[in-house]
Design an enzyme around this catalytic site. Sequence first.
Site, PDB file in Angstrom:
ATOM      1  N   CYS A  78       0.818  -1.219   0.000  1.00 41.94           N
ATOM      2  CA  CYS A  78       0.000   0.000   0.000  1.00 41.94           C
ATOM      3  C   CYS A  78       0.849   1.264   0.000  1.00 41.94           C
ATOM      4  CB  CYS A  78      -0.971   0.049   1.168  1.00 41.94           C
ATOM      5  SG  CYS A  78      -2.252  -1.206   1.116  1.00 41.94           S
ATOM      6  N   ARG A 102      -3.913   0.844  -3.113  1.00 43.68           N
ATOM      7  CA  ARG A 102      -4.283  -0.345  -2.355  1.00 43.68           C
ATOM      8  C   ARG A 102      -3.659  -1.623  -2.876  1.00 43.68           C
ATOM      9  NH1 ARG A 102     -10.273  -2.961  -1.505  1.00 43.68           N
ATOM     10  NH2 ARG A 102      -9.689  -4.271   0.242  1.00 43.68           N
ATOM     11  N   LEU A 103      -3.120  -2.380  -1.941  1.00 51.19           N
ATOM     12  CA  LEU A 103      -2.740  -3.764  -2.148  1.00 51.19           C
ATOM     13  C   LEU A 103      -3.652  -4.560  -1.229  1.00 51.19           C
ATOM     14  CD1 LEU A 103      -0.871  -5.934  -3.355  1.00 51.19           C
ATOM     15  CD2 LEU A 103       0.642  -5.572  -1.399  1.00 51.19           C
ATOM     16  N   SER A 104      -4.623  -5.272  -1.786  1.00 47.99           N
ATOM     17  CA  SER A 104      -5.626  -5.982  -0.992  1.00 47.99           C
ATOM     18  C   SER A 104      -5.028  -7.231  -0.366  1.00 47.99           C
ATOM     19  CB  SER A 104      -6.811  -6.384  -1.877  1.00 47.99           C
ATOM     20  OG  SER A 104      -7.366  -5.256  -2.493  1.00 47.99           O
ATOM     21  N   GLY A 125      -0.610  -0.747   6.393  1.00 46.87           N
ATOM     22  CA  GLY A 125      -0.137  -1.568   7.496  1.00 46.87           C
ATOM     23  C   GLY A 125      -1.007  -2.774   7.741  1.00 46.87           C
ATOM     24  N   GLU A 126      -0.789  -3.347   8.899  1.00 44.65           N
ATOM     25  CA  GLU A 126      -1.572  -4.490   9.345  1.00 44.65           C
ATOM     26  C   GLU A 126      -1.703  -4.421  10.854  1.00 44.65           C
ATOM     27  OE1 GLU A 126      -1.752  -9.374   9.098  1.00 44.65           O
ATOM     28  OE2 GLU A 126      -0.152  -8.292   8.061  1.00 44.65           O
ATOM     29  N   ASP A 146      -9.146  -4.697   8.785  1.00 43.74           N
ATOM     30  CA  ASP A 146      -8.580  -4.009   9.939  1.00 43.74           C
ATOM     31  C   ASP A 146      -8.650  -2.487   9.826  1.00 43.74           C
ATOM     32  OD1 ASP A 146      -6.639  -3.963   7.913  1.00 43.74           O
ATOM     33  OD2 ASP A 146      -4.970  -4.288   9.288  1.00 43.74           O
TER      34      ASP A 146
END
Length: 171
Positions: free
Chosen positions: A2, A50-52, A76-77, A100
Site C-alpha cells: 500500500c 491499495r494492495l488488498s 499496514g496491518e 482491519d
Amino acid sequence: MCGIAGIAGPNAARHEGALRKMLSCLQHRGPDGQGIYISPKGNCALGHRRLSIIDLSDLSAQPFLIEGAGALSYNGECYNFQELRSELIATGHSFVSSGDTEVVLQVLLSEATPGLQRLNAMFALAFWDERRQKLLLARDFYGQKPLYYAQIEDCIIFASEVRALIGSGLV
C-alpha cells in the site's frame, strides 16, 4: 504494501491535481486500486494506493470514510484488530467491512491519539478527524512503514515515499 499520500491545510483541496500525481508515483505500492477523499470543507485531501490483503472486497477500499466523522488512509496491518473489533461491537459500534482499516478508524474516532497505543500493528497512517478539523499522521512505534512529509505554504504534504512528494510538483 500500500501507499498513502495527502495534503492538509486551509483549502488543501486546491492541490487535488498534485495528489493525483503523488498517487501515480505510488502505483507500484498498490496495484489493486486507488482512492481519493476530499473533506467537505476542503481542508484535507487523502489518497491511497491499495494492495488488498485482509479484506479483498471493495468494502475496505481506502481512504476509508465514516461520513461526517473522519477518514483514514492506512498502510499496514493490525494484528489485534479482531479483539479490538469485538470490544467496539460490545460498546455499540457497527462495521460494514471485515478488514482491519475500519477497526483502526473506529479506535481513532473513539480515542484519538491515545488509541494508537492499543494497536498491535505495523503502520503508517493519515487520520482526518472531520469533527475537529485535524490531521493525525502516525507510524508504528518501530517505524516499519515509511512516512515522509514536508511543509508547503500553509499546508503539510505527506506520502509513503519521497519520490511521491517530489512528484507532486509542490516540493
